[in-house]
Write a protein that holds these residues in place. Structure first.
Motif: not given
Length: 599
Positions: A188-196, A221-232, A247-252
């Motif tokens: 399955v190849v999909g976007t996180p919004t539709r998979l959720l 992956t970084d676009a999917l998780l949208q993490l804060p910077g190096r020293f948040p 993406g983070l909600d899906l992985l969690d």
């Protein structure tokens, strides 16, 4: 305005293109189209098939690869590293340049993995979903589907749904559910919004096989998780957890159900290479990186139960940096690399050399050249001239702003009094199409004699209206979007795409990327990805060497009546270039001063 001048003398721009493309034709088109001659036996020889088969791919897949894509003769170095890693029972993090073939390699590896079958007593075996490929955009999902169609023999093309299906917005949700129920795909190849959305339906987790899934691959992956910077800061961490990316909600959600190969107790040092000169000492690290204590809302890594198959977690991106690895290994413990206890269960592949101390310039392929054009607001007193082609005031970034052009030693030696003042750039509202930027884009496209270009416009610009404006300027435009699949055209052509949809997209034979406006530039990470749309391996068919490519950024300046000032956009571009170690080159503006040819 230049548009009116162009309509009144339509011969000027075509003649300009004719002169400018003479050199470009020799440089690009002749070398690109000669390799389309694929009818000889040498292009489908046995060695290429064996080269991919030696990586562990299924023989039938290698045979179909050689027949369907004869120009793919040898795996790239990234593919040589990624395919065996995905086929092994380990978690994987890959950092490799855009255009190095990592997405295609990921698909090949997953297609070679065994199909998941459920056997019930007295019944025929029933297939189940073996792998997910999570992508940030519909366009990238469509690209995976296009690759898959080419790898399926024509005689069994009707069974594609049993091999791979997409889960993206645009198709009715109930229709997608019915397809999954009738024919569970291998991938399955999909976007996180539709998979959720699918997971939130009754029996959604069973439908997508969350409890039996073998591989979860996150491309970009970084676009999917949208993490804060190096020293948040505490506020950044709070915002990241409160307004989480899909993406983070899906992985969690998956991590609450499944254990990974390398998951376990978080280690605060993961993601900090010892070769990094910015690596803090032990005391500072323990103070700054107590992220695991702040991530209470995320799932803790599940223990691996004997007799069960762990979930393989694969994360790929051109910017899979220390922030991502620290999040996965130190904050959550979902995927831990570079630890003695995970040496056999996790693999970190860095194809850029940045983790081994390479300079910042290694983040981008060296075959890419960079340039920046600054377009000022015309002075009120400016009057059209009959001797030159009328364009808005265009300046070359390097020629006018050498003190910002990555020459640190020269910059530090200048006195503050010698530096020009920085003024706010003249910018329209985010949703308003800027005609000055489009006129400059049309000029740059013609002046460089571009055979195949890609223009990335701000996300809030209308794709249809931008296309109409460029076509009115005489630019051959081909839009790319959810309702506009990629269509290969003979040169010259300018593909048009919103900048937020560029991640992972592969356009063949692309020679130029134009980044239009500061809203399309983003930060250094975003620039790395959009610039990587050009100079991609395979652009010159039959070669695994990167061709040359050019990235031209077009930004607004200021009032042209104030030539001594520097716009805020120029300052931001200079900062971005320095951070990436980019040395921009000058753009030839001599055609601006060339008198128009006679009809």
């Amino acid at each position: 305005m230049w548009i009116g001048h162009l309509k009144g003398a339509a011969h000027n721009l075509p003649r300009l293109w004719c002169r400018a493309t003479t050199l470009a034709t020799r440089r690009y088109i002749s070398s690109s189209y000669a390799v389309y001659d694929t009818h000889t036996d040498s292009n489908v020889a046995t060695p290429p098939t064996n080269a991919f088969q030696r990586l562990g791919l299924a023989p039938n897949l290698c045979t179909q690869l050689a027949q369907a894509l004869p120009h793919v003769t040898q795996p790239t170095s990234t593919q040589q590293a990624l395919i065996p890693a995905v086929l092994s029972p380990t978690d994987v993090i890959l950092r490799a340049h855009t255009g190095s073939g990592k997405s295609f390699a990921l698909l090949l590896a997953l297609l070679s993995k065994p199909r998941l079958l459920f056997r019930h007593e007295g019944q025929a075996p029933r297939a189940g979903i073996s792998a997910w490929i999570v992508v940030p955009s519909n366009e990238l999902a469509d690209q995976y589907m296009t690759w898959a169609r080419s790898l399926i023999p024509p005689q069994i093309a009707t069974t594609l749904d049993a091999v791979i299906q997409s889960a993206v917005r645009g198709e009715d949700l109930d229709t997608q559910i019915a397809k999954f129920q009738a024919t569970p795909p291998h991938i399955v190849v999909g976007t996180p919004t539709r998979l959720l959305e699918l997971l939130n339906k009754p029996h959604g987790e069973t439908l997508l096989g969350v409890n039996t899934l073998r591989t979860l691959a996150m491309d970009e992956t970084d676009a999917l998780l949208q993490l804060p910077g190096r020293f948040p800061s505490e506020k950044q961490v709070w915002r990241h957890l409160t307004h989480r990316a899909p993406g983070l909600d899906l992985l969690d959600r998956v991590m609450r159900r499944r254990a990974t190969h390398s998951g376990g107790e978080p280690s605060i040092t993961i993601g900090l290479e010892r070769s990094d000169p910015r690596r803090p000492n032990e005391q500072i690290r323990r103070t700054q990186y107590r992220g695991a204590e702040r991530e209470k809302k995320l799932a803790k890594p599940r223990p691996r139960i004997p007799g069960t198959v762990p979930l393989q977690l694969v994360c790929t991106s051109a910017t899979a940096n220390s922030v991502l690895r620290h999040f996965l290994g130190a904050r959550t413990g979902w995927l831990r690399t570079n630890l003695k206890e995970t040496k056999a269960t996790a693999t970190y592949l860095d194809q850029t050399g940045l983790s081994q101390g390479a300079s910042a310039s290694a983040a981008l392929p060296q075959e890419i050249s960079h340039a920046c054009l600054v377009v000022d607001t015309p002075a009120q007193s400016a009057t059209p001239s009959s001797q030159t082609l009328q364009l808005p005031p265009i300046r070359d970034y390097v020629a006018c702003n050498r003190h910002f052009a990555t020459q640190k030693d020269q910059e530090s030696s200048r006195a503050d009094a010698e530096r020009p003042s920085v003024v706010q750039s003249d910018m329209l509202e985010d949703h308003t199409i800027d005609p000055l930027l489009l006129e400059t884009l049309a000029f740059a496209f013609a002046a460089d004699g571009v055979p195949h270009g890609l223009a990335l416009i701000p996300a809030r610009w209308s794709l249809r209206k931008t296309q109409a404006a460029l076509e009115a300027l005489g630019v051959p435009v081909e839009p790319v979007g959810p309702n506009h699949p990629i269509a290969e055209r003979q040169p010259p052509v300018l593909y048009l795409l919103q900048s937020t949809s560029a991640r992972g997209l592969d356009l063949p034979l692309l020679t130029h990327v134009f980044i239009v406006g500061m809203q399309s530039v983003g930060d250094a990470v975003h620039y790395t990805h959009v610039a990587g749309r050009v100079s991609r391996i395979g652009s010159q068919l039959g070669s695994i060497q990167r061709p040359s490519g050019k990235v031209v950024t077009i930004v607004r300046g200021h009032d042209s009546s104030n030539p001594s000032a520097v716009s805020s956009a120029e300052q931001r571009i200079g900062t971005l270039y320095r951070r990436l170690g980019v040395k921009p080159s000058e753009f030839d503006l001599s055609l601006l001063h060339t008198p128009p040819s006679e009809p």
